[in-house]
Design a protein around this motif. Structure first.
Motif, PDB file in Angstrom:
ATOM      1  N   GLN A  74    -103.351  50.186 -91.428  1.00 15.48           N
ATOM      2  CA  GLN A  74    -103.079  48.822 -91.922  1.00 15.48           C
ATOM      3  C   GLN A  74    -101.988  48.160 -91.090  1.00 15.48           C
ATOM      4  OE1 GLN A  74    -101.903  49.159 -96.037  1.00 15.48           O
ATOM      5  NE2 GLN A  74    -103.236  50.890 -96.391  1.00 15.48           N
ATOM      6  N   ARG A  75    -102.041  48.398 -89.781  1.00 12.43           N
ATOM      7  CA  ARG A  75    -100.944  47.931 -88.925  1.00 12.43           C
ATOM      8  C   ARG A  75    -100.558  46.468 -89.134  1.00 12.43           C
ATOM      9  NH1 ARG A  75    -102.404  51.869 -85.222  1.00 12.43           N
ATOM     10  NH2 ARG A  75    -104.054  50.653 -84.270  1.00 12.43           N
ATOM     11  N   GLN A  76    -101.552  45.598 -89.329  1.00 14.58           N
ATOM     12  CA  GLN A  76    -101.249  44.173 -89.470  1.00 14.58           C
ATOM     13  C   GLN A  76    -100.332  43.911 -90.659  1.00 14.58           C
ATOM     14  OE1 GLN A  76    -104.306  45.448 -89.367  1.00 14.58           O
ATOM     15  NE2 GLN A  76    -105.206  44.727 -87.445  1.00 14.58           N
ATOM     16  N   SER A  77    -100.592  44.606 -91.760  1.00 21.02           N
ATOM     17  CA  SER A  77     -99.833  44.315 -92.976  1.00 21.02           C
ATOM     18  C   SER A  77     -98.714  45.312 -93.244  1.00 21.02           C
ATOM     19  CB  SER A  77    -100.784  44.273 -94.173  1.00 21.02           C
ATOM     20  OG  SER A  77    -101.518  45.475 -94.244  1.00 21.02           O
ATOM     21  N   LEU A  78     -98.567  46.308 -92.372  1.00 19.83           N
ATOM     22  CA  LEU A  78     -97.601  47.376 -92.629  1.00 19.83           C
ATOM     23  C   LEU A  78     -96.170  46.854 -92.732  1.00 19.83           C
ATOM     24  CD1 LEU A  78     -97.560  50.348 -93.213  1.00 19.83           C
ATOM     25  CD2 LEU A  78     -97.295  50.802 -90.765  1.00 19.83           C
TER      26      LEU A  78
END
Length: 135
Positions: A74-78
């Protein structure tokens, strides 16, 4: 001339000082008791999926951030998730400190009302849940 009667009575002053000292010692004793009882230990908060955990030390400073490997997908929202969990951990620590303060001052001051004024209800509920979690 007029007699000087508005000079404080030294005995009354000493009695007052001794009373203040006893009250201060009692407050310190109560504080130490509370610290032991409520555990001046760390607080933790978790993301909703449990993949991110933030731990604050007794002083309310971030001491640990644990990110599960699967959260890396979930890199975008991490970043946003980590930030939210830190905010929740800070709210949990504030709630814990407020509980201690409330126990110290008794009903002279409504500490919780002050906290409630500055903390959104959903955050307050999550902070309460986090405090209840440490059994």
């Amino acid at each position: 001339g007029a007699a000087v009667t508005d000079r404080p009575d030294p005995q009354a002053m000493m009695a007052r000082v001794e009373q203040m000292q006893r009250e201060a010692e009692e407050t310190i004793r109560k504080y130490e008791e509370l610290r032991a009882e409520m555990g001046a230990d760390a607080v933790e908060a978790y993301s909703e999926d449990g993949l991110v955990r933030v731990r604050l030390d007794a002083d309310g400073k971030v001491s640990e951030i644990h990110i599960d490997e699967s959260a890396m997908r979930q890199r975008q929202s991490l970043g946003r998730i980590i930030h939210a969990v830190i905010e929740e951990a800070v709210a949990t620590h504030a709630m814990k400190m407020a509980d201690m303060a409330q126990a110290l001052v008794g009903d002279k001051i409504d500490v919780m009302a002050m906290i409630n004024e500055h903390m959104p209800p959903d955050m307050r509920d999550r902070a309460r849940d986090n405090l209840g979690r440490r059994d």
